[in-house]
Motif scaffolding. Structure first.
Motif, PDB file in Angstrom:
ATOM      1  N   GLU A   1       1.024   2.386  -7.201  1.00  0.00           N
ATOM      2  CA  GLU A   1       0.964   1.042  -6.621  1.00  0.00           C
ATOM      3  C   GLU A   1       0.036   0.975  -5.412  1.00  0.00           C
ATOM      4  N   THR A   2       0.093   1.966  -4.561  1.00  0.00           N
ATOM      5  CA  THR A   2      -0.701   1.914  -3.330  1.00  0.00           C
ATOM      6  C   THR A   2      -2.144   2.357  -3.552  1.00  0.00           C
ATOM      7  N   GLY A   3      -2.378   3.139  -4.592  1.00  0.00           N
ATOM      8  CA  GLY A   3      -3.738   3.538  -4.941  1.00  0.00           C
ATOM      9  C   GLY A   3      -4.475   4.199  -3.799  1.00  0.00           C
ATOM     10  N   GLU A   4      -5.647   3.670  -3.508  1.00  0.00           N
ATOM     11  CA  GLU A   4      -6.514   4.262  -2.488  1.00  0.00           C
ATOM     12  C   GLU A   4      -5.953   4.136  -1.073  1.00  0.00           C
ATOM     13  N   HIS A   5      -4.921   3.319  -0.895  1.00  0.00           N
ATOM     14  CA  HIS A   5      -4.356   3.114   0.441  1.00  0.00           C
ATOM     15  C   HIS A   5      -3.215   4.074   0.762  1.00  0.00           C
ATOM     16  N   ALA A   6      -2.879   4.945  -0.157  1.00  0.00           N
ATOM     17  CA  ALA A   6      -1.780   5.889   0.072  1.00  0.00           C
ATOM     18  C   ALA A   6      -2.060   6.783   1.282  1.00  0.00           C
ATOM     19  N   ASP A   7      -3.284   7.245   1.427  1.00  0.00           N
ATOM     20  CA  ASP A   7      -3.601   8.129   2.561  1.00  0.00           C
ATOM     21  C   ASP A   7      -3.452   7.393   3.898  1.00  0.00           C
ATOM     22  N   ASP A   8      -3.844   6.114   3.923  1.00  0.00           N
ATOM     23  CA  ASP A   8      -3.654   5.322   5.144  1.00  0.00           C
ATOM     24  C   ASP A   8      -2.173   5.201   5.476  1.00  0.00           C
ATOM     25  N   LEU A   9      -1.368   4.933   4.466  1.00  0.00           N
ATOM     26  CA  LEU A   9       0.076   4.788   4.681  1.00  0.00           C
ATOM     27  C   LEU A   9       0.708   6.105   5.114  1.00  0.00           C
TER      28      LEU A   9
END
Length: 148
Positions: A62-70
């Protein structure tokens, strides 16, 4: 805590602002940065239980490319000792399928198996991905086509 974040204006804004996308819009940031801020803002309070691997895989999908930011926000915020980053690293190292394109079948395979071309193909691929997120060992051509 702020000093634990990388020097990234979008990430810092997402950490500090209750509505990062709105603030980034007012600051006249790029559309890409605004969308990134929106994704971070939407996901920052929805971390999965690291002990439940299917939930972590679904969260990554679900978070895709934003997982690392999270994950960076998690480490800098309320749960700096969370095991989630290690679990995510293990899932990535195992190359578990997280996207439709990671499946052992594609739309052409489904059409050849009798699925009508059109939206039904995409819906079937999404359903198969949901099964594979629960158990990556199901990601074989034979098992997926048998489920169709």
């Amino acid at each position: 805590m702020l000093d634990k974040l990388p020097r990234d204006p979008v990430l810092i804004t997402a950490y500090l602002a209750s509505d990062p996308a709105s603030l980034l819009t007012r600051l006249k940031s790029s559309t890409k940065d605004i969308e990134r801020g929106r994704a971070i803002g939407a996901g920052r309070d929805k971390y999965p239980d690291p002990k439940h691997l299917p939930a972590v895989r679904r969260w990554l999908a679900e978070t895709g490319e934003h997982a690392d930011d999270l994950l960076a926000l998690l480490a800098a915020g309320t749960a700096p000792r969370s095991p989630l980053p290690k679990v995510v690293a293990a899932i990535r190292a195992a190359k578990d399928p997280l996207k439709v394109r990671d499946l052992a079948v594609d739309g052409n395979d489904l059409i050849a198996a009798g699925v009508r071309p059109g939206p039904e193909v995409g819906e079937t691929l999404e359903r198969l991905l949901a099964d594979v997120l629960d158990d990556p060992s199901r990601n074989t051509r034979a098992q997926l086509l048998a489920r169709v």
